[in-house]
Motif scaffolding. Structure first.
Motif, PDB file in Angstrom:
ATOM      1  N   ILE A 257       0.853  -1.200   0.000  1.00  0.00           N
ATOM      2  CA  ILE A 257       0.000   0.000   0.000  1.00  0.00           C
ATOM      3  C   ILE A 257       0.879   1.236   0.000  1.00  0.00           C
ATOM      4  CG2 ILE A 257      -1.783   1.280   1.243  1.00  0.00           C
ATOM      5  CD1 ILE A 257      -2.694  -1.368   2.483  1.00  0.00           C
ATOM      6  N   SER A 258       0.529   2.180  -0.834  1.00  0.00           N
ATOM      7  CA  SER A 258       1.236   3.463  -0.887  1.00  0.00           C
ATOM      8  C   SER A 258       0.253   4.588  -0.602  1.00  0.00           C
ATOM      9  CB  SER A 258       1.870   3.673  -2.273  1.00  0.00           C
ATOM     10  OG  SER A 258       2.350   4.996  -2.411  1.00  0.00           O
ATOM     11  N   SER A 259       0.623   5.441   0.360  1.00  0.00           N
ATOM     12  CA  SER A 259      -0.200   6.615   0.666  1.00  0.00           C
ATOM     13  C   SER A 259       0.699   7.844   0.653  1.00  0.00           C
ATOM     14  CB  SER A 259      -0.867   6.472   2.040  1.00  0.00           C
ATOM     15  OG  SER A 259      -1.556   7.668   2.386  1.00  0.00           O
ATOM     16  N   VAL A 260       0.430   8.749  -0.261  1.00  0.00           N
ATOM     17  CA  VAL A 260       1.237   9.966  -0.393  1.00  0.00           C
ATOM     18  C   VAL A 260       0.382  11.176  -0.040  1.00  0.00           C
ATOM     19  CG1 VAL A 260       2.606  11.401  -1.964  1.00  0.00           C
ATOM     20  CG2 VAL A 260       2.691   8.910  -2.153  1.00  0.00           C
ATOM     21  N   MET A 261       0.641  11.748   1.127  1.00  0.00           N
ATOM     22  CA  MET A 261      -0.017  12.967   1.601  1.00  0.00           C
ATOM     23  C   MET A 261      -1.544  12.844   1.570  1.00  0.00           C
ATOM     24  SD  MET A 261       2.526  15.970   0.175  1.00  0.00           S
ATOM     25  CE  MET A 261       2.207  15.697  -1.557  1.00  0.00           C
ATOM     26  N   GLN A 262      -2.043  11.717   2.090  1.00  0.00           N
ATOM     27  CA  GLN A 262      -3.479  11.474   2.092  1.00  0.00           C
ATOM     28  C   GLN A 262      -4.068  11.190   3.468  1.00  0.00           C
ATOM     29  OE1 GLN A 262      -5.772  11.543  -0.731  1.00  0.00           O
ATOM     30  NE2 GLN A 262      -3.990  12.803  -1.197  1.00  0.00           N
ATOM     31  N   LEU A 263      -3.371  10.447   4.298  1.00  0.00           N
ATOM     32  CA  LEU A 263      -3.969   9.962   5.546  1.00  0.00           C
ATOM     33  C   LEU A 263      -4.403  11.091   6.475  1.00  0.00           C
ATOM     34  CD1 LEU A 263      -1.827   6.830   6.498  1.00  0.00           C
ATOM     35  CD2 LEU A 263      -4.036   6.927   5.327  1.00  0.00           C
TER      36      LEU A 263
END
Length: 481
Positions: A257-263
């Protein structure tokens, strides 16, 4: 972070009195600010303001912004209006770094005031157009101008490659599928594996279908060229509305899983107020402020906030994120239930989720001053690309941090240690980034002509800095069974 305004040693003592008036005295050998009162006639009789040097004007703008924010927090409309008028005479979206920053913080404070009258606010914004293509273009400009996302993508891909070593069926979930270049690079890296490439499935989550269509087209072409078995799944959804079941994770797949400036957008507390407090006609707040003997914006702000820039009773200081977000907890629990082999998270590394306006103003001034200084070192002041990034991306983030409350406030950036606590509580364990991942990141930064960018390692994670100011963090996690 060093945002230098000059080498002069300037000392100011500012007094905001019971009637909201302000006076500034200077003990500097340079003549800085004469004694004055903050009044509606400010601009007409103070030609000296237009003759201030850049560093002197910058320091005074900070003083005015902090004073204005205190009036806004206290609900003092008349004093806030006067302060905004004063700032507008010195700030400029095409000026130096501090003038540009002040323009967007002023706009944000004014927006916060307007939101106290919902009818007026809605009427003024009823014809505002939101052009999706422009928003996409501006985010691509951010990607091209700054190295932050490129570095994050390189480190994310390396963490995924290391976690997926030997796996034959790999599924990557991109929680912000906006930039195909990241996954093109991953496809190329996987095609070079000694054991051969895996069957790769990428699920992209984005609220705009045209963005996902473009990504699907680019990645499918690249996979065909490299002869890699590939499938791209689209999930058109905002992150806060995402149904994890739609990710369609299958038994036997190795999940990343990749989360870029979202959480951070999920951090709103369920019981928060939606709008700022209504304004009352008050005479301001008592405020005694001792300012500086400092030469940088960061040092100035640190001393200023420490020396009595006290919020009003409406915004009495409280612990950052004293209660958890049910939405965030539920989301992380759902992701944990998918048993990912690796989850790589990139976030802004700053405390913009304070419960008070003054907390957020101080922290965000530091953070965005560094980003604006990056642009000052990279592009000319007349650059249209620079103006668009500042106004349509950074300026909108500033507006959201300062003007919005409750579920409308999405830009709830937090420091790396907060994410450590949150992931640990949700059953994830930190996976230290490898030496090779850090090496790749440093090499990429060295390819930039600007020398202000730095990388530091923090508890097995990477922090990307401008000078000494931390701006973005990249961390890697896996399920702790």
């Amino acid at each position: 972070m060093k945002v230098t305004f000059g080498s002069s040693s300037i000392c100011f003592v500012t007094m905001l009195q019971d009637d909201g008036s302000s006076s500034v005295t200077s003990s500097s050998p340079i003549q800085v600010f004469p004694m004055m009162s903050v009044s509606p006639s400010f601009g007409s009789s103070n030609q000296w303001l237009k003759e201030l040097k850049s560093e002197e004007r910058g320091l005074y703008l900070i003083h005015l912004l902090l004073a204005c924010a205190n009036h806004v927090a206290a609900g003092s409309l008349e004093n806030a209006n006067t302060a905004l008028d004063h700032i507008s005479q010195l700030a400029s979206p095409s000026g130096d770094t501090m003038q540009r920053i002040a323009s967007y913080f002023t706009e944000a404070l004014a927006d916060r005031i307007l939101r106290s009258w919902p009818g007026l606010y809605k009427a003024l914004r009823s014809t505002k157009l939101s052009v999706v293509s422009e928003e996409i273009l501006v985010r691509k400009m951010f990607f091209e101008i700054f190295p932050f996302l490129k570095v994050a993508f390189v480190v994310t891909n390396q963490a995924i490659i290391e976690a997926m070593e030997g796996e034959k069926m790999v599924h990557i979930v991109d929680l912000n599928a906006a930039e195909p270049l990241q996954w093109r690079a991953l496809l190329q890296d996987l095609s070079a594996r000694p054991e051969g490439p895996p069957h790769l499935r990428i699920t992209g989550v984005h609220q705009q279908k045209e963005v996902l269509d473009q990504m699907a087209h680019v990645l499918t072409q690249e996979a065909e060229k490299l002869d890699i078995p590939f499938q791209f799944n689209q999930v058109v959804s905002r992150l806060e509305d995402l149904d994890v079941e739609k990710l369609r994770v299958k038994t036997g797949e190795a999940l990343g899983i990749s989360s870029v400036m979202q959480l951070h957008t999920l951090l709103a507390h369920d019981n928060e107020k939606k709008s700022p407090l209504p304004f009352k006609h008050s005479n301001g707040v008592n405020l005694h402020r001792a300012l500086v003997n400092q030469n940088t914006l960061g040092e100035f702000l640190e001393k200023d906030m420490a020396n009595g820039c006290s919020p009003s009773n409406d915004t009495a200081s409280s612990p950052l994120c004293s209660t958890g977000s049910t939405k965030m907890d539920s989301f992380l629990n759902a992701l944990w239930g998918l048993s990912p082999k690796v989850m790589v998270v990139t976030e802004q590394d700053s405390n913009h989720n304070g419960t008070t306006l003054m907390e957020r103003l101080s922290e965000s001034l530091h953070f965005y001053a560094a980003l604006f200084d990056c642009l000052e070192s990279t592009l000319p002041r007349t650059s249209l690309e620079r103006l668009k990034v500042e106004k349509m991306l950074l300026g909108e983030e500033i507006r959201n941090i300062i003007a919005c409350e409750g579920i409308e406030r999405k830009e709830r950036h937090e420091k790396l240690e907060k994410w450590f606590q949150r992931f640990d509580t949700s059953g994830f364990g930190n996976v230290p980034l490898s030496y090779y991942a850090m090496l790749q990141a440093r090499r990429l930064l060295q390819s930039y002509s600007c020398e202000g960018y730095k990388i530091k390692e923090e508890n097995g994670c990477m922090v990307i800095c401008w000078q000494d100011r931390a701006l973005f963090s990249v961390s890697s996690w896996r399920c702790r069974k």
